[in-house]
Design a protein around this motif. Structure first.
Motif, short mmCIF file in Angstrom:
data_model
loop_
_atom_site.label_atom_id
_atom_site.label_comp_id
_atom_site.label_asym_id
_atom_site.label_seq_id
_atom_site.Cartn_x
_atom_site.Cartn_y
_atom_site.Cartn_z
N GLN A 165 -7.28 12.13 13.73
CA GLN A 165 -6.15 11.67 12.94
C GLN A 165 -5.08 11.09 13.86
O GLN A 165 -4.31 11.80 14.49
N VAL A 166 -5.05 9.78 13.95
CA VAL A 166 -4.09 9.08 14.79
C VAL A 166 -3.21 8.22 13.91
O VAL A 166 -3.47 8.01 12.73
N GLU A 167 -2.14 7.72 14.49
CA GLU A 167 -1.27 6.83 13.74
C GLU A 167 -2.02 5.55 13.39
O GLU A 167 -2.86 5.07 14.14
N SER A 168 -1.70 5.02 12.22
CA SER A 168 -2.44 3.86 11.72
C SER A 168 -1.52 2.99 10.88
O SER A 168 -0.29 3.16 10.89
N LEU A 169 -2.13 2.07 10.15
CA LEU A 169 -1.36 1.21 9.25
C LEU A 169 -0.55 2.02 8.25
O LEU A 169 0.54 1.61 7.84
N THR A 170 -1.06 3.16 7.85
CA THR A 170 -0.45 3.90 6.74
C THR A 170 0.05 5.28 7.13
O THR A 170 0.43 6.05 6.26
N LEU A 171 0.05 5.62 8.39
CA LEU A 171 0.48 6.95 8.81
C LEU A 171 1.23 6.88 10.13
O LEU A 171 0.77 6.22 11.08
N GLU A 172 2.39 7.54 10.19
CA GLU A 172 3.14 7.66 11.44
C GLU A 172 3.70 9.06 11.57
O GLU A 172 4.05 9.71 10.57
N PHE A 173 3.76 9.55 12.82
CA PHE A 173 4.41 10.80 13.15
C PHE A 173 5.70 10.49 13.91
O PHE A 173 5.70 9.63 14.79
N LYS A 174 6.78 11.18 13.57
CA LYS A 174 8.05 10.98 14.25
C LYS A 174 8.65 12.34 14.63
O LYS A 174 8.73 13.23 13.79
N ARG A 175 9.07 12.46 15.89
CA ARG A 175 9.70 13.70 16.32
C ARG A 175 11.01 13.92 15.58
O ARG A 175 11.34 15.04 15.18
N LYS A 210 16.41 4.65 14.71
CA LYS A 210 16.71 3.44 13.96
C LYS A 210 15.46 2.66 13.59
O LYS A 210 15.43 1.96 12.57
N SER A 211 14.40 2.76 14.40
CA SER A 211 13.17 2.02 14.11
C SER A 211 12.46 2.54 12.88
O SER A 211 11.62 1.85 12.30
N ILE A 251 9.55 1.95 7.47
CA ILE A 251 9.50 2.15 6.02
C ILE A 251 9.37 0.81 5.31
O ILE A 251 8.53 0.65 4.40
N ALA A 252 10.16 -0.17 5.72
CA ALA A 252 10.08 -1.50 5.10
C ALA A 252 8.72 -2.14 5.35
O ALA A 252 8.14 -2.78 4.46
N ALA A 253 8.20 -1.98 6.57
CA ALA A 253 6.90 -2.58 6.91
C ALA A 253 5.79 -1.98 6.06
O ALA A 253 4.90 -2.70 5.57
N MET A 254 5.80 -0.65 5.85
CA MET A 254 4.80 -0.03 5.00
C MET A 254 4.95 -0.51 3.56
O MET A 254 3.95 -0.78 2.87
N ALA A 255 6.19 -0.62 3.08
CA ALA A 255 6.42 -1.08 1.70
C ALA A 255 5.91 -2.48 1.49
O ALA A 255 5.40 -2.81 0.42
N GLU A 293 18.14 15.10 8.50
CA GLU A 293 17.26 13.94 8.72
C GLU A 293 17.20 13.05 7.49
O GLU A 293 17.24 11.82 7.59
N ILE A 294 17.09 13.65 6.31
CA ILE A 294 17.02 12.86 5.08
C ILE A 294 18.30 12.05 4.90
O ILE A 294 18.26 10.87 4.52
N ASP A 295 19.45 12.66 5.19
CA ASP A 295 20.73 11.93 5.06
C ASP A 295 20.77 10.72 5.98
O ASP A 295 21.21 9.63 5.57
N LYS A 296 20.30 10.89 7.22
CA LYS A 296 20.30 9.78 8.17
C LYS A 296 19.37 8.65 7.71
O LYS A 296 19.73 7.47 7.75
N ILE A 297 18.16 9.03 7.26
CA ILE A 297 17.19 8.00 6.86
C ILE A 297 17.66 7.29 5.60
O ILE A 297 17.59 6.05 5.51
N ALA A 298 18.13 8.04 4.60
CA ALA A 298 18.60 7.43 3.36
C ALA A 298 19.78 6.50 3.62
O ALA A 298 19.88 5.42 3.03
N SER A 299 20.69 6.92 4.52
CA SER A 299 21.83 6.07 4.86
C SER A 299 21.36 4.77 5.51
O SER A 299 21.86 3.68 5.19
#
Length: 437
Positions: free
Chosen positions: A27-37, A41-42, A47-51, A81-87
């Motif tokens: 299970q590695v990162e792919s077109l549809t899956l990413e892991f983030k520590r 900002k990236s 999120i936009a690229a997946m959408a 984290e959710i507040d930062k991403i949503a903002s």
């Protein structure tokens, strides 16, 4: 896409399941899956690229690199984290839009959690722009849509943006001979739809890639599963190879059990890969993979003149369990998935797991099954098959999940046929069977 976590309800998303996903060596990162520590900002651009592509999932609180001695699932302060991403989404996206956020707590008193971000391309406003550009996903990385891709995103029908999570396939039909009599006991069908890559949508099938798919099928769990029908009593078998209707856009691979009787092929399996024939439309081109298993074992046994006069062969339920498990195991076999992805020119992560199974029988199902402890329910009616839906929260790559799906289908088969005792029969078989790898 990892359909099991993407489709699971919030209640079914547990930290144990996330740890199991992160621990998978394949299970590695792919077109549809990413892991983030943690948030960066990236992430908003991802999120936009997946959408704008196939959708996907980001797990925040999981290290993207596996290093010896380093814990991969570390968690975060979910609300922060959710507040930062949503903002960031509100500030950057044109038009404004947010994905779905699901915090999955550790439940260990630390207050930490993994934040699951689901990006559903079916509901996102496409194209989703950042600074007048449309990010897209290419081979697990972000890129920018060129003019042609941007125009396609702008022109597409909102309802046809991506493949739905529920993958529908056409119900099969039993063949008849010239006199109109059915030629098989039953046919099973499963399969899935796939998006097409840019090259795959235009080029003809490669003989080499089709041959590689046949080899992968022959080396998979499929042939052994097929031999469970009829207890391997037929003399020999012809492995998967091209047979019948094959064209520049269609590959048809056939496996056949061989016998010297008037039923030359007691068991037959057909794997068909059909690429789309129409290009240049505003909809997403899709390929279809169908897997058919045709059984004539009852007719074959009749030619052997074994058993009491007039007694018809009945299929043991454990044989059907092994058959279904072998089929599903084949559909998630990494080598089979890789060859299908190569044919359609997509990332292997986009090769879907089957989400339904069709059964069409030439007799009532209760007449085909060995009864053992099964009992008929009075006046329950008849059943000659049915459509069996898969649980989208199950990951068929996992042995336990795969067996759970097969067991559910067999229990449904018994109930629809008006039989009781199937649940106990399945449990007894699982208890007595040796662990599988």
């Amino acid at each position: 896409m990892n359909n099991s976590l993407f489709a699971a309800s919030a209640a079914d998303l547990t930290i144990e399941r996330i740890r199991a996903l992160a621990a998978r060596p394949d299970q590695v990162e792919s077109l549809t899956l990413e892991f983030k520590r943690e948030y960066s900002k990236s992430m908003v651009k991802t999120i936009a690229a997946m959408a704008n592509t196939y959708g996907g999932m980001i797990l925040v609180g999981v290290n993207d690199k596996v290093e010896p001695g380093v814990e991969r699932v570390v968690g975060v302060d979910a609300q922060e984290e959710i507040d930062k991403i949503a903002s960031g989404c509100r500030e950057k996206f044109d038009p404004p839009w947010e994905p779905t956020f699901i915090p999955v707590p550790f439940n260990d008193g630390t207050g930490r959690a993994v934040v699951v971000i689901r990006v559903d391309a079916d509901v996102a406003p496409r194209p989703l722009l950042i600074d007048l550009q449309a990010p897209i996903r290419l081979s697990g990385q972000n890129s920018i849509a060129d003019r042609d891709r941007l125009l396609k995103l702008a022109r597409e029908d909102p309802s046809a943006g991506v493949l739905p999570m529920g993958q529908n396939i056409m119900s099969p039909n039993l063949e008849r001979d010239r006199e109109g009599y059915l030629t098989a006991d039953f046919i099973l069908r499963t399969g899935f739809n796939l998006p097409m890559g840019e090259a795959g949508a235009w080029r003809p099938l490669s003989e080499r890639t089709v041959a590689a798919l046949a080899q992968a099928l022959n080396n998979s769990a499929f042939p052994a599963a097929l031999r469970t029908l009829g207890h391997g009593s037929f003399s020999s078998a012809m492995g998967f190879q091209q047979h019948g209707y094959n064209r520049s856009r269609t590959a048809r691979l056939v496996y056949r059990a061989l016998s010297n009787s008037s039923v030359p092929h007691p068991v037959e399996a057909v794997v068909t890969v059909a690429l789309p024939e129409v290009y240049g439309t505003s909809t997403v081109a899709t390929a279809t993979v169908t897997i058919d298993v045709i059984s004539r074992v009852r007719r074959y046994v009749d030619t052997l003149e074994v058993g009491a006069p007039g007694e018809k062969y009945r299929y043991p339920v454990p044989n059907l369990l092994d058959l279904l498990e072998g089929i599903l195991k084949t559909t998630v076999d990494p080598k089979v998935v890789s060859e299908i992805a190569r044919i359609t020119d997509i990332d292997p992560a986009l090769v879907a797991q089957p989400r339904e199974l069709h059964l069409v029988a030439g007799h009532q199902v209760k007449e085909l099954l060995r009864t053992e402890i099964l009992q008929e329910i009075p006046d329950a009616g008849t059943s000659a098959g049915g459509v069996f839906r898969a649980n989208p929260s199950l990951d068929l790559r996992d042995i336990a999940d795969r067996q759970e799906q097969v067991d559910d289908w067999i229990r449904q088969l018994g109930l629809d046929a008006g039989l009781t005792g199937m649940e106990a029969l399945v449990e007894s078989y699982r208890a007595s069977a040796r662990p599988r790898r």
